[in-house]
Design an enzyme around this catalytic site. Sequence first.
Site, PDB file in Angstrom:
ATOM      1  N   SER A 119       0.696  -1.168  -0.015  1.00 24.32           N
ATOM      2  CA  SER A 119      -0.070  -0.026  -0.005  1.00 24.32           C
ATOM      3  C   SER A 119       0.887   1.273  -0.144  1.00 24.32           C
ATOM      4  CB  SER A 119      -0.931   0.109   1.270  1.00 24.32           C
ATOM      5  OG  SER A 119      -1.177  -1.173   1.745  1.00 24.32           O
ATOM      6  N   HIS A 140      -1.571  -2.569  -6.844  1.00 20.31           N
ATOM      7  CA  HIS A 140      -2.164  -2.146  -5.480  1.00 20.31           C
ATOM      8  C   HIS A 140      -3.702  -2.560  -5.623  1.00 20.31           C
ATOM      9  CE1 HIS A 140      -3.055   0.885  -2.432  1.00 20.31           C
ATOM     10  NE2 HIS A 140      -3.171  -0.284  -1.985  1.00 20.31           N
ATOM     11  N   GLU A 152      -4.366   0.194  -8.788  1.00 23.22           N
ATOM     12  CA  GLU A 152      -3.256   1.226  -9.004  1.00 23.22           C
ATOM     13  C   GLU A 152      -1.996   0.414  -9.377  1.00 23.22           C
ATOM     14  OE1 GLU A 152      -2.734   5.416  -6.574  1.00 23.22           O
ATOM     15  OE2 GLU A 152      -2.478   3.251  -5.229  1.00 23.22           O
ATOM     16  N   ASN A 190      -3.140   6.502  -1.258  1.00 22.35           N
ATOM     17  CA  ASN A 190      -2.977   6.666   0.180  1.00 22.35           C
ATOM     18  C   ASN A 190      -2.506   7.968   0.407  1.00 22.35           C
ATOM     19  OD1 ASN A 190      -4.441   4.519   1.379  1.00 22.35           O
ATOM     20  ND2 ASN A 190      -2.497   3.267   0.915  1.00 22.35           N
TER      21      ASN A 190
HETATM   22  N1  NAD Z   1      -5.939  -4.424   4.296  1.00 17.18           N
HETATM   23  C1  NAD Z   1      -6.019  -3.653   3.265  1.00 17.18           C
HETATM   24  O1  NAD Z   1      -7.065  -2.719   3.132  1.00 17.18           O
HETATM   25  C2  NAD Z   1      -5.088  -3.374   2.248  1.00 17.18           C
HETATM   26  C3  NAD Z   1      -5.405  -2.760   0.929  1.00 17.18           C
HETATM   27  C4  NAD Z   1      -4.335  -2.739  -0.018  1.00 17.18           C
HETATM   28  C5  NAD Z   1      -3.045  -3.221   0.215  1.00 17.18           C
HETATM   29  N2  NAD Z   1      -2.883  -3.780   1.358  1.00 17.18           N
HETATM   30  C6  NAD Z   1      -1.598  -4.600   1.569  1.00 17.18           C
HETATM   31  O2  NAD Z   1      -1.576  -5.851   1.200  1.00 17.18           O
HETATM   32  C7  NAD Z   1      -0.663  -6.729   1.828  1.00 17.18           C
HETATM   33  C8  NAD Z   1      -1.292  -7.639   2.704  1.00 17.18           C
HETATM   34  O3  NAD Z   1      -2.198  -6.983   3.494  1.00 17.18           O
HETATM   35  P1  NAD Z   1      -3.464  -7.891   4.480  1.00 17.18           P
HETATM   36  O4  NAD Z   1      -4.379  -6.828   4.828  1.00 17.18           O
HETATM   37  O5  NAD Z   1      -3.974  -8.836   3.342  1.00 17.18           O
HETATM   38  O6  NAD Z   1      -2.592  -8.601   5.492  1.00 17.18           O
HETATM   39  P2  NAD Z   1      -2.905  -9.981   6.381  1.00 17.18           P
HETATM   40  O7  NAD Z   1      -2.124  -9.602   7.629  1.00 17.18           O
HETATM   41  O8  NAD Z   1      -4.261  -9.989   6.226  1.00 17.18           O
HETATM   42  O9  NAD Z   1      -2.295 -10.969   5.684  1.00 17.18           O
HETATM   43  C9  NAD Z   1      -0.897 -11.297   5.388  1.00 17.18           C
HETATM   44  C10 NAD Z   1      -0.323 -12.771   5.218  1.00 17.18           C
HETATM   45  O10 NAD Z   1       0.876 -12.875   4.944  1.00 17.18           O
HETATM   46  C11 NAD Z   1       1.507 -14.016   5.379  1.00 17.18           C
HETATM   47  N3  NAD Z   1       2.866 -14.055   5.488  1.00 17.18           N
HETATM   48  C12 NAD Z   1       3.757 -13.358   6.198  1.00 17.18           C
HETATM   49  N4  NAD Z   1       5.096 -13.690   6.034  1.00 17.18           N
HETATM   50  C13 NAD Z   1       5.000 -14.342   4.817  1.00 17.18           C
HETATM   51  C14 NAD Z   1       5.999 -15.145   4.075  1.00 17.18           C
HETATM   52  N5  NAD Z   1       7.125 -14.788   4.495  1.00 17.18           N
HETATM   53  N6  NAD Z   1       5.428 -15.905   3.134  1.00 17.18           N
HETATM   54  C15 NAD Z   1       4.142 -16.073   2.776  1.00 17.18           C
HETATM   55  N7  NAD Z   1       3.293 -15.615   3.578  1.00 17.18           N
HETATM   56  C16 NAD Z   1       3.791 -14.680   4.565  1.00 17.18           C
HETATM   57  C17 NAD Z   1       0.875 -14.063   7.007  1.00 17.18           C
HETATM   58  O11 NAD Z   1       0.699 -15.461   7.403  1.00 17.18           O
HETATM   59  C18 NAD Z   1      -0.493 -13.608   6.458  1.00 17.18           C
HETATM   60  O12 NAD Z   1      -1.558 -14.720   6.213  1.00 17.18           O
HETATM   61  C19 NAD Z   1       0.209  -5.461   2.897  1.00 17.18           C
HETATM   62  O13 NAD Z   1       1.272  -5.066   2.121  1.00 17.18           O
HETATM   63  C20 NAD Z   1      -0.925  -4.238   2.875  1.00 17.18           C
HETATM   64  O14 NAD Z   1      -0.326  -3.011   2.809  1.00 17.18           O
HETATM   65  C21 NAD Z   1      -3.569  -3.898   2.437  1.00 17.18           C
END
Ligand code: NAD
Length: 284
Positions: A119, A140, A152, A190
């Site tokens: 993000s 994104h 994005e 963002n």
């Molecule tokens: N939550 C939102 O609204 C949103 C929106 C857009 C982008 N994002 C981005 O998406 C990404 C994920 O966010 P999320 O909300 O899904 O997080 P989340 O915490 O729900 O999921 C992250 C997952 O990654 C896994 N993980 C951690 N280390 C790992 C590794 N080495 N290998 C494989 N898996 C691994 C964890 O076990 C977990 O299941 C982040 O970069 C976040 O900034 C989030």
Amino acid sequence: MSISKVMVVGAGQMGAGIAQVCAQYGFTVKLNDIAEEAIEKGKNGIEKRLVRAVEKGRIEEAEKEQTLGNLSYTTEIHDASDCDLVIEAVVENMDVKTKIFQTLDGIAPEHAILASNTSSLPITEIAAVTERPSQVIGMHFMNPVPVMKLVEIIRGLQTSNETYQSIKDVTEKICKSPVEVNDFPGFVSNRILMPMINEAIYTVYEGVASPDDVDTVMKLGMNHPMGPLTLADFIGLDTCLYIMEVLYEGFGDSKYRPCPLLRKYVKAGWLGKKSGRGFYTYEN
Ligand SMILES: NC(=O)c1ccc[n+]([C@@H]2O[C@H](COP(=O)([O-])OP(=O)(O)OC[C@H]3O[C@@H](n4cnc5c(N)ncnc54)[C@H](O)[C@@H]3O)[C@@H](O)[C@H]2O)c1
């Protein structure tokens, strides 16, 4: 380049949604996570959403079955060895992401594109740890992925036109709308959204209005579907703070300073909906 096999790394709320949508539009998808429980949760979430979509008449039973047939699950990142595209969606942490990109660089075929769903983190910096920076790009997605239309697409300094075009084509194939942006802190989404949320928190901090009233002003006065403080609770207040820090540090401009009340809530463990308490309280 033709892309048919995709791996999604990280089966959390974003990764599971990305895997579902790619599988729904005909890609063969491997969903990877280090944690078995995360894979189980991601898989259950996908199945539940597809069953609901059939019940509501949004998709046919056959489409559900086809989507499930396109999906497989693995804790083994080496399974990326035959993928044309890997989309990383793990925690928002530069060290974790760069380690994964280095590993993937050694595993994925030479022609494969490595994309990140970050993000806010710089794509150029992530790309620099690989031997294929021209094939690294930001994709994104918005949350919840199956619902939100925007992707994005972030070009790092060395991202090639071919890589950009392939990712634009994939985005259109999964029926999302791509918008191309350059690699600057917070990208576009963002950079605009987070300062608005931060300012909404300042109005509460300074006693201008209650959270409920701030949200009502933005909903009824500005036609926003959701107030900024409700949205902040949904995104996660830790994530909001993290992104404000990236903007503050990245631009070196005091206008991006995170509100002290946001810091205080995060320190207290009030992270929004996921922890049951943020600007509002939730029964999880
Ligand atoms: N939550 C939102 O609204 C949103 C929106 C857009 C982008 N994002 C981005 O998406 C990404 C994920 O966010 P999320 O909300 O899904 O997080 P989340 O915490 O729900 O999921 C992250 C997952 O990654 C896994 N993980 C951690 N280390 C790992 C590794 N080495 N290998 C494989 N898996 C691994 C964890 O076990 C977990 O299941 C982040 O970069 C976040 O900034 C989030």
